[in-house]
Each structure stands twice: as C-alpha cells, then as structure tokens.
Design a protein around this motif. Sequence first.
Motif, short mmCIF file in Angstrom:
data_model
loop_
_atom_site.label_atom_id
_atom_site.label_comp_id
_atom_site.label_asym_id
_atom_site.label_seq_id
_atom_site.Cartn_x
_atom_site.Cartn_y
_atom_site.Cartn_z
N LYS A 98 0.82 -1.21 0.00
CA LYS A 98 0.00 0.00 0.00
C LYS A 98 0.86 1.25 0.00
CE LYS A 98 -0.76 0.64 4.99
NZ LYS A 98 -1.78 0.79 6.05
N ILE A 99 0.39 2.24 -0.74
CA ILE A 99 0.99 3.56 -0.75
C ILE A 99 -0.11 4.54 -0.36
CG2 ILE A 99 2.08 5.37 -2.14
CD1 ILE A 99 3.26 3.17 -3.89
N GLU A 100 0.03 5.16 0.78
CA GLU A 100 -1.02 6.04 1.26
C GLU A 100 -1.08 7.32 0.42
OE1 GLU A 100 -0.23 6.62 5.41
OE2 GLU A 100 -1.18 4.71 5.95
N PRO A 101 -2.27 7.65 -0.13
CA PRO A 101 -2.41 8.87 -0.92
C PRO A 101 -2.36 10.11 -0.04
CG PRO A 101 -4.53 7.79 -0.66
CD PRO A 101 -3.51 6.88 -0.05
N LEU A 102 -2.23 11.26 -0.68
CA LEU A 102 -2.06 12.53 0.04
C LEU A 102 -3.14 12.78 1.10
CD1 LEU A 102 -0.37 15.06 0.39
CD2 LEU A 102 -1.73 16.14 -1.43
N PRO A 103 -4.44 12.58 0.80
CA PRO A 103 -5.45 12.83 1.84
C PRO A 103 -5.22 12.01 3.11
CG PRO A 103 -6.50 12.62 -0.29
CD PRO A 103 -5.08 12.21 -0.48
N VAL A 104 -4.72 10.78 2.96
CA VAL A 104 -4.42 9.95 4.13
C VAL A 104 -3.21 10.49 4.86
CG1 VAL A 104 -3.76 7.63 4.90
CG2 VAL A 104 -5.45 7.90 3.08
N LEU A 105 -2.20 10.90 4.10
CA LEU A 105 -0.96 11.40 4.69
C LEU A 105 -1.17 12.67 5.51
CD1 LEU A 105 1.54 10.80 1.75
CD2 LEU A 105 1.38 9.51 3.88
N ILE A 106 -2.12 13.51 5.08
CA ILE A 106 -2.36 14.77 5.80
C ILE A 106 -3.51 14.65 6.81
CG2 ILE A 106 -1.42 16.15 3.91
CD1 ILE A 106 -4.28 16.87 3.10
N GLY A 107 -3.97 13.42 7.03
CA GLY A 107 -4.98 13.19 8.05
C GLY A 107 -6.41 13.48 7.66
N LYS A 108 -6.67 13.61 6.37
CA LYS A 108 -8.03 13.91 5.91
C LYS A 108 -8.71 12.71 5.25
CE LYS A 108 -7.52 18.88 5.44
NZ LYS A 108 -7.76 20.08 4.60
N GLY A 109 -8.13 11.55 5.42
CA GLY A 109 -8.71 10.34 4.85
C GLY A 109 -8.14 9.12 5.55
N ILE A 110 -8.75 7.98 5.30
CA ILE A 110 -8.30 6.72 5.88
C ILE A 110 -8.09 5.71 4.74
CG2 ILE A 110 -8.92 4.77 7.38
CD1 ILE A 110 -10.65 6.74 8.98
N TYR A 111 -6.97 5.02 4.79
CA TYR A 111 -6.71 3.98 3.80
C TYR A 111 -7.55 2.76 4.16
CZ TYR A 111 -4.01 1.13 0.50
OH TYR A 111 -3.62 0.34 -0.55
N PRO A 112 -8.51 2.37 3.30
CA PRO A 112 -9.47 1.30 3.65
C PRO A 112 -8.90 -0.10 3.44
CG PRO A 112 -9.97 2.13 1.47
CD PRO A 112 -8.80 2.95 1.98
N GLU A 113 -7.82 -0.41 4.15
CA GLU A 113 -7.09 -1.65 3.88
C GLU A 113 -7.94 -2.90 4.12
OE1 GLU A 113 -2.64 -3.47 4.49
OE2 GLU A 113 -3.33 -1.92 5.85
N LYS A 114 -8.70 -2.91 5.21
CA LYS A 114 -9.52 -4.08 5.52
C LYS A 114 -10.55 -4.33 4.42
CE LYS A 114 -12.61 -6.06 9.01
NZ LYS A 114 -13.31 -5.85 10.30
N GLU A 115 -11.21 -3.26 3.97
CA GLU A 115 -12.22 -3.39 2.92
C GLU A 115 -11.60 -3.85 1.61
OE1 GLU A 115 -11.82 -0.87 4.92
OE2 GLU A 115 -13.74 -0.49 5.94
N ILE A 116 -10.41 -3.33 1.30
CA ILE A 116 -9.71 -3.73 0.08
C ILE A 116 -9.35 -5.21 0.13
CG2 ILE A 116 -7.57 -3.46 -1.25
CD1 ILE A 116 -7.65 -0.47 -0.48
N ASP A 117 -8.81 -5.65 1.26
CA ASP A 117 -8.42 -7.06 1.41
C ASP A 117 -9.64 -7.98 1.27
OD1 ASP A 117 -5.79 -6.36 1.71
OD2 ASP A 117 -5.78 -6.51 3.89
N GLU A 118 -10.76 -7.58 1.84
CA GLU A 118 -11.98 -8.38 1.75
C GLU A 118 -12.46 -8.48 0.30
OE1 GLU A 118 -14.68 -6.51 4.44
OE2 GLU A 118 -13.82 -7.49 6.22
N GLU A 119 -12.35 -7.37 -0.44
CA GLU A 119 -12.78 -7.36 -1.84
C GLU A 119 -11.85 -8.23 -2.69
OE1 GLU A 119 -15.18 -6.00 -5.19
OE2 GLU A 119 -15.43 -6.45 -3.05
#
Length: 199
Positions: A98-119
């Motif tokens: 995973k590479i966290e996008p800018l919104p995640v890096l600046i605290g304005k988003g969450i990387y949905p890793e669990k949802e991605i793994d489930e999909e």
Amino acid sequence: MTKNVLLVGVGGQGTILVSKLLTTGLVKAGYDVKMSEIHGMSQRGGSVSTHVRYGEYVYSPVIEEGEADLLISFEKMEAIRWLKFLNPEGHLIVNNYKIEPLPVLIGKGIYPEKEIDEELKRLSATVINAFDKANEIGNMKVMNVILLGTVVKMMNLEYIDWEEIIRSNVKEKFIDVNINAFNEGIKLIEKREGDVYAL
C-alpha cells in the motif's frame, strides 16, 4: 484474437518499465502489440496505467472498460480503482503493498485496507508479496520486475528470452539483481497449486 493486459500502479513504482519489457517480449514472440501509457499525476504519486494489447492484428492501443483479460496492480487500492476495466472472465494480480495517498498522509482520509483485502478475497485475486521478496533480495526497487516474473508465469510466456530483454533494457550494474528478481517472481507463482492463468 486480441488479448488485453492492463498494468496499474502509483507514479514511481516502475509500471511503465515492466510494460515496456512485456511489450518487447511479446513483439519478439511474433505478436502484433500496441502499448499506451497514461501517466495521470504520476509525479505526485498519482495513478499510472499502461495498456498492452497483443494478438495477430491489433488496431487500437486502448483497453476499454470490461475488456482487460489480465489486470496487474502494483498497489492494493489501485486494484479496486481500476476494477471496472477487468473482463468478467479475466484475472486480477495484486501486489500486497500500500501507498497512502495525500489525503491519508495529511490526516483527511483513511486507507481502507480491511475493505480492500476483503474485496480482493471475494474476487479470488492472486495476491503477490513482492515487497517481502524485494526486501529479501535486498533492493526495494525490483518489486516491479518481481511482478513481471509473476505475470510471465501466469501467462505461460517463459519460452521468451526474458533474460536477454532485461539485459538490453536496464543499466548494466542492475542487470543481475533484476534477473534474480524476475526469477523469484516466477517462483512465487510456481508455489501456487492450480493458480496459473493462461491467456
């Protein structure tokens, strides 16, 4: 019959180099090949995609939605982002990275890793731990060539002289580590019973 391979990732991951190596190999194998690069915001860590189409005669370099026989994602979130391009009968290969996008890096988003793994599990994707293998090799920059090895094995293209293609397309001091990475990528698929996908 034309086959469609879509490679996606984030800027700086080496997706375009892998696409060029794959295209070179397919040309050497006698196929008509068309390749199209779409860089997007690659300089800022944005999405990068490369379309590779091959067959007896190929008229367009662009893969439309629902047409990719093989979708190779160098990063987990990109797999979901490009999923609409995958043929319902196609196959998905994903780098477990995973590479966290800018919104995640600046605290304005969450990387949905669990949802991605489930999909990815629901889709029966082939998940490759290229990061772990590259770390084992000792060079994180060869993740992309590890993935090339997995793609070549999945597509039953080992008969092409990939070692010579790598030698002709990477700097001399990086040839050996890239050939090693390529072979390790093949081994990752060889260990998976019944998981080979031939186009």
